[in-house]
Design a protein around this motif. Structure first.
Motif, PDB file in Angstrom:
ATOM      1  N   ARG A  48       0.830  -1.208   0.000  1.00 17.86           N
ATOM      2  CA  ARG A  48       0.000   0.000   0.000  1.00 17.86           C
ATOM      3  C   ARG A  48       0.867   1.262   0.000  1.00 17.86           C
TER       4      ARG A  48
ATOM      5  N   ALA B 291      -6.797  -0.603   5.519  1.00 13.60           N
ATOM      6  CA  ALA B 291      -7.040  -2.030   5.257  1.00 13.60           C
ATOM      7  C   ALA B 291      -8.098  -2.572   6.207  1.00 13.60           C
TER       8      ALA B 291
ATOM      9  N   THR C 221     -11.646  -0.988   5.282  1.00 12.89           N
ATOM     10  CA  THR C 221     -12.266  -1.427   4.027  1.00 12.89           C
ATOM     11  C   THR C 221     -12.575  -2.919   3.996  1.00 12.89           C
ATOM     12  N   SER C 222     -11.714  -3.737   4.583  1.00 17.87           N
ATOM     13  CA  SER C 222     -11.889  -5.195   4.465  1.00 17.87           C
ATOM     14  C   SER C 222     -11.800  -5.944   5.787  1.00 17.87           C
ATOM     15  N   GLY C 223     -11.635  -5.232   6.892  1.00 13.96           N
ATOM     16  CA  GLY C 223     -11.470  -5.915   8.172  1.00 13.96           C
ATOM     17  C   GLY C 223     -10.122  -6.615   8.243  1.00 13.96           C
ATOM     18  N   TRP C 224     -10.031  -7.597   9.120  1.00 15.12           N
ATOM     19  CA  TRP C 224      -8.773  -8.330   9.275  1.00 15.12           C
ATOM     20  C   TRP C 224      -8.366  -9.044   8.002  1.00 15.12           C
ATOM     21  N   ARG C 225      -9.349  -9.423   7.191  1.00 15.54           N
ATOM     22  CA  ARG C 225      -9.029 -10.089   5.911  1.00 15.54           C
ATOM     23  C   ARG C 225      -8.213  -9.181   5.004  1.00 15.54           C
ATOM     24  N   GLY C 226      -8.420  -7.872   5.134  1.00 12.37           N
ATOM     25  CA  GLY C 226      -7.667  -6.927   4.324  1.00 12.37           C
ATOM     26  C   GLY C 226      -6.176  -6.971   4.609  1.00 12.37           C
TER      27      GLY C 226
ATOM     28  N   ALA D  37      -4.651 -10.418   2.997  1.00 12.41           N
ATOM     29  CA  ALA D  37      -4.885 -10.717   1.580  1.00 12.41           C
ATOM     30  C   ALA D  37      -3.671 -11.461   1.019  1.00 12.41           C
TER      31      ALA D  37
END
Length: 94
Positions: free
Chosen positions: A31, A47, A50-55, A58
């Motif tokens: 990023r 991160a 926008t996507s939670g811990w999954r962000g 990735a």
């Protein structure tokens, strides 16, 4: 089924632990390099927002597979070299 040797279990654990640490760092670094965030703290916040811990994780699956396979080869080679040194020198390497 036959049990895995301790060195192979250790290599799997090492690969999983390594990827759990490396992936979020790689996501933040990407990023920053792409100019999506001005600093690391902003990259983490974005991160997560926008996507939670999954962000932050990735690409974890691919990195985990790579780290586990690398550790398996490394630990297996180490055990092979130890066994070879024992047969040649008469004692294991320390």
């Amino acid at each position: 089924p036959a049990a895995l040797p301790a060195s192979q279990l250790a290599s799997v654990a090492t690969g999983v632990a390594s990827s759990c640490v490396r992936v979020p760092i790689s996501v933040v670094k990407a990023r920053l390099q792409l100019g999506l965030s001005p600093n690391a703290a902003h990259a983490v916040r974005t991160a997560l927002a926008t996507s939670g811990w999954r962000g932050l994780y990735a690409g974890w699956g691919a990195t985990c597979a790579l780290d586990v396979s690398y550790a398996l080869v490394q630990f297996t080679a180490l055990e092979w070299i130890r066994a070879l040194s024992t047969s040649v020198v008469g004692r294991p390497l320390t």
